[in-house]
Every structure is written in C-alpha cells, then in structure tokens.
Design a protein around this motif. Structure first.
Motif, PDB file in Angstrom:
ATOM      1  N   SER A  22      40.872  35.338  42.485  1.00 18.70           N
ATOM      2  CA  SER A  22      41.742  36.336  41.838  1.00 18.70           C
ATOM      3  C   SER A  22      43.193  35.884  41.765  1.00 18.70           C
ATOM      4  O   SER A  22      43.849  36.059  40.743  1.00 18.70           O
ATOM      5  N   TYR A  25      43.559  33.125  39.005  1.00 21.57           N
ATOM      6  CA  TYR A  25      43.442  33.619  37.625  1.00 21.57           C
ATOM      7  C   TYR A  25      44.634  34.496  37.255  1.00 21.57           C
ATOM      8  O   TYR A  25      45.161  34.426  36.139  1.00 21.57           O
ATOM      9  N   TYR A  28      47.494  32.259  36.421  1.00 19.12           N
ATOM     10  CA  TYR A  28      47.303  31.651  35.094  1.00 19.12           C
ATOM     11  C   TYR A  28      47.690  32.628  33.992  1.00 19.12           C
ATOM     12  O   TYR A  28      48.452  32.303  33.082  1.00 19.12           O
ATOM     13  N   ARG A  29      47.197  33.861  34.093  1.00 18.99           N
ATOM     14  CA  ARG A  29      47.448  34.871  33.045  1.00 18.99           C
ATOM     15  C   ARG A  29      48.949  35.193  32.910  1.00 18.99           C
ATOM     16  O   ARG A  29      49.487  35.215  31.810  1.00 18.99           O
ATOM     17  N   PHE A  69      34.520  31.327  36.429  1.00 19.35           N
ATOM     18  CA  PHE A  69      35.291  31.971  35.366  1.00 19.35           C
ATOM     19  C   PHE A  69      34.537  31.824  34.050  1.00 19.35           C
ATOM     20  O   PHE A  69      33.980  30.774  33.757  1.00 19.35           O
ATOM     21  N   GLU A 449      37.778  39.009  36.997  1.00 18.05           N
ATOM     22  CA  GLU A 449      38.253  38.792  35.617  1.00 18.05           C
ATOM     23  C   GLU A 449      38.610  40.120  34.961  1.00 18.05           C
ATOM     24  O   GLU A 449      39.621  40.237  34.270  1.00 18.05           O
TER      25      GLU A 449
END
Length: 547
Positions: A22, A25, A28-29, A69, A449
């Motif tokens: 988590s 990700y 990254y976002r 992912f 996600e």
C-alpha cells in the motif's frame, strides 16, 4: 506540541507510513500527480509484512497472479510468478522489482520509524516526529501500515518466560539468518496460518515437534505446483478480465459464489462439488454456495466435509478427533496448507491440547501445562498479531484538540471510521485498508489498489478545489459503524471469536472491525461518496479558515 515556526522543518505534501504494497502504490500515485511525498519504513527493506514474515514455510494464500498489482500492464507483463502460491522470498523479490521498476526508492527512507504525528490546527498541517529526533511537516498523513504489522506482534503473557533458557522466535519477526531445527525439541504455540505453514517444514529436521493448540483450525490443501509456460502466458493474457472480476467479486479474488444455497443441491451432487473444489485446492471451496457464511445448516455441510477429510488423512483416530474444528468453517480466516495434517502421522510430531490442560508457565527447560512439563530447545510463537488497530496504535497519533487516536479507540466498541479510510477529528489523515473496510476478509492487493485509487482521486479533488482540510463527518462515521455491525451480525462470523475481533490478544476489547458487505459492494459505496463530492466529509477551504 512544538511551537517552532513550521518553515524550520522539511515540508511535504504527503507523508506515508510503511513501504509494503500500500505504501509503495500510494507513493507512486501521488508522485505521478506531482505531489512531494516521503515514505518512512521501519524495516531495512521494502515489503511490509513480507519483509518481516520469514518463518519456515511462509507462503501466500492467494494465487500468485492475483497477489500483485494489476493497475500496470508493464509490471504484469514483465514479472512472471514461479508457482501457483508464492513463497515469502518470491513476494519480497516481486516488491523489490516494483520499487526498482517504478523508481520508488529515492522517496523511501528505510530503518526510520515514525514515533508520533500531531495535527497542528494553527497551520492546518501534520507535524510528524521521527524516532531519530527529526520533525517534518505535511498536509496529508497517510497510514499504509497494513492490518497485520510485525510491530504489533502478539506474544501471550505466560509467566516465567524470562527464565526460559532455550531459543524463542515469533513468526512475525523471524530472524534473517537460518534457524537450525536439526535434532531439536521444538514447541509451536498457536495454529493459525503461520503455525500451520511452519509445522511441516520444522518437522522435516526437528527431533520432536509439539504443537500447542487451543482451537483446531480448518486447513484446505493448497495443491501448489510450479507454473508452466502456458499457465503464465494464459494469466498474463487475461489480466484485464481477471482484474475486472477481482474488483466486482465479494472477496477480491477472480471468482464468484455459485448463486445457489448448499441446501438446494442434493447431497451427492454437493459432495461432488466439494470434492472437485478440494482437489483443485485454494479458497474457491468457500464460494461453492452463496449462503455458507449466513446459514448455519448450509455451513455445516462444508464443515463436516472438511472434518471427514481430516479423519481420512490422520491415521490415529483419537488424535484426528482432537484436530477437528467445531466452529463454522471460514468464520476464521481459512488456512491453506501443504502436508499439515499429514505431519501428525509422523511419530515425532505431537498434539498438545491446551484447552483441556492449559499452559501455566515457562520453566528453565521448557513449557509447563496443568498436565506436565515439556522440555524444549526452542519455542516458536505462532500467535499472530494485535490486528486491525494494533499497527496504527503503535504510533502516538493526535488529531484536532489534541485528541489521541489511542484514547478515541481505547474500547473496542468505540473504534469508528468512515468507510475504513478516515476518522473524525483527524483531518487530512487517510488509512489504507483501515478498520471497518473489507481488508483482511479479501485479497489484500485488490483492497489496497481500490483504496489507494480512491484516496488519490480524493486528494486530486481537494487540491483542485483549493480545500485546506477534510475530515470524516461524525454522524456519517457513526452511521458507517452501525452499518458494519449490522452486516456482521447477519453472518456466522458473529458466532466465532477470532483475531479478526481481537480475541487472540489478552485484555483487548472485542470488536469486529471488517466490513463484510463484500469488496464489489464496498467499491460502489466508495464511488457514491466520490460522485457526491465526498459528502461524508466536512470540507474547509482556505477562505473559511479564519472563521
């Protein structure tokens, strides 16, 4: 609270706690969105729970091509899993591949622990205090600590532990060096996932193994096997279809319950269905009928099927009886096993029933129950974690008015969140797979996600609208808490104490902190919140700040 001018400290748009699935990700976002982000991770490497859980036999219970992912075609294409159920080293290798491929490492600080995070109302920012004495400022404080964190491991308080002269380990913080069981007498306390996975591996070289159990579990065969080239090509070709099914399903896996009650099928056909699922292995057996978790009679048909299987595998029938669970199947997390029940056919593997003869204390030599003393060279605590809230409450988190998260949630029944992502009095704080979200009742990467995408979208909205502060509305939070409780009461989970509700941690108030309405349904609720301009949140723009 530190009154220094906030300009004296490094400032970020977002600070994220944890560098597992988590945290990586989320980084990254938000970074793709152009925000300045810093991730802090206590471990010396990325991977979260998979960095710490190195116990013998540690393996994932989700099929590998679903335990990754799915947002990126590139990641999915470039990585190939080696077997149906991946081992801990392979999952860690995958997460390191992701960190490199998405160039995340430059924004992750390892071996750095967050001691405290306090919301400063004067500057409407979070002050984050690190263990090494540094202080940082951020607008968004995001917890990516997982539901089961090694830092919230659960070691039962057994008297005399300090006088025990042998070795002892917890499966959640296993040493990074090889542990040698050769010729040793090993006691394993607990028989959840880590106990069931590690016992057969430990039994391969140990002289004697004693499995101390209070409540026998249902274990389903994994039927693990190495992937063929064809299987790898097939799952890669089906990425989008698999992803769609995962996000629509109840559990985050790419399969759905058959739309029929177990009681509508004649018993021969039902046995055949169960037999097929058993031979296939994995969790699909719990999706064979749509009422297994809400109808006790239906559930009993599957519970009895598995109990019969245990009796077929374990040769000593009086021992088999002791290994039979009595609670409704799948109301504790199902465990996938490889040779677990078979291990009890080995002459040096022993079952110790601590329900009838409880553990009283440690001695210098080993463990004493009310029945006898067991001399042991090594004790393995497979006793799980202080789950759901434990990982969050290891930090000193304070919101508006100095409200402490620990005090707000002190009594289990008081734990309340809005949608499992935010909680009233803690502005601009987001929890990925927090309490009262589907979390551990689902395939975790799917839930992660779903949450990260939603939080990212919400932050984009906040930034675009020039909003300074958002906070879960107290009334909406209470409504969500009641809804989660109502859904739970309609299921058989309410019949079974488990780590889901904190029953494994001595003195912890019991509260069931998972939303059981299903991941697909929960996704619709998140979508409704987003399309109503996040109506469940109180929103304060800069203009209204001084009012």
């Amino acid at each position: 609270m530190d009154n220094h001018n906030h300009q004296d400290f490094p400032s970020y748009d977002a600070i994220i706690v944890g560098a597992g699935f988590s945290g990586m990700y989320m980084l990254y976002r938000l970074r793709e969105r152009g925000l300045s982000v810093r991730v802090f991770e206590k471990g010396a490497g990325v991977g979260g729970a998979w960095y710490w859980s190195r116990y013998p036999g540690a393996r994932c219970d989700s099929e590998s091509h679903t335990y990754n992912f799915t947002f990126s075609e590139t990641l999915y294409e470039e990585w190939s899993w080696r077997s149906r159920y991946p081992t801990q080293p392979e999952i860690l290798e995958y997460l390191n591949f992701v960190a490199d491929r998405l160039q995340l490492r430059e924004d992750i600080e390892l071996e750095t622990e967050i001691r405290a995070a306090h919301f400063d109302e004067e500057i409407t920012q979070w002050r984050v205090y690190l263990q090494d004495g540094r202080q940082l400022i951020c607008k968004y404080f995001i917890t990516a600590v997982g539901c089961l964190s090694a830092h919230a491991k659960n070691i039962p308080k057994i008297p005399g532990y300090s006088q025990y002269k042998g070795e002892s380990y917890h499966t959640g913080t296993w040493p990074h060096h090889e542990v040698d069981f050769h010729g040793k007498k090993v006691g394993i306390i607990g028989n959840g996932s880590s106990g069931i996975q590690s016992l057969p591996v430990i039994a391969e070289t140990a002289a004697e193994v004693y499995s101390f159990q209070r409540t026998p579990q249902y274990a389903i065969p994994a039927q693990n096997h190495p992937y063929t080239e064809e299987e790898i090509n097939e799952y890669k070709a089906n990425r989008l279809d698999t992803r769609k099914k995962m996000f629509q399903s109840h559990t985050g896996y790419p399969f759905f319950s058959r739309p029929i009650s177990a009681l509508e099928e004649n018993q021969f056909k039902r046995q055949e269905i169960y037999e097929t699922a058993w031979k296939k292995g994995g969790f699909e057996i719990s999706a064979t009928y749509n009422d297994l978790l809400i109808n006790e009679t239906s559930n009993e048909t599957l519970s009895q099927f598995v109990r019969d299987k245990i009796k077929q595998v374990v040769k000593d029938q009086s021992l088999a009886e002791k290994l039979l669970p009595t609670y409704p199947i799948a109301t504790k997390r199902l465990v996938l096993d490889t040779n677990y029940y078979e291990s009890f056919n080995l002459p040096h593997v022993h079952f110790v029933d601590v329900k009838s003869a409880p553990i009283t204390q440690f001695s210098e030599k080993g463990i004493c129950t009310t029945g006898r003393e067991y001399p042991l060279d090594m004790v393995v605590f497979a006793t799980g974690y202080d789950g759901m809230t434990g990982p969050l409450l290891t930090m000193d988190i304070k919101g508006r008015g100095g409200e402490s998260l620990k005090e707000k949630w002190e009594h289990g029944a008081n734990v309340s969140t809005y949608l499992g992502v935010a909680t009233n009095l803690f502005p601009n704080m987001f929890m990925i797979t927090g309490p009262q979200s589907p979390s551990v009742a689902t395939n975790m990467p799917t839930s992660i996600e779903q949450h990260v995408d939603w939080i990212d979208r919400f932050i984009a909205y906040i930034e675009a609208e020039g909003i300074e502060m958002v906070e879960a509305n107290a009334q909406q939070e209470e409504t969500w808490r009641i809804h989660c409780e109502e859904v739970y009461r309609q299921t058989l989970y309410s019949k079974t104490p488990s780590w889901y509700s904190g029953a494994n941690v001595e003195g912890k108030p019991e509260a069931f902190l998972i939303y059981l309405g299903g991941l697909g349904q929960y996704g619709k609720i998140l979508e409704n919140c987003a399309t109503s301009e996040y109506s469940g949140f109180d929103q304060h723009s800069s203009i209204t700040k001084s009012m």
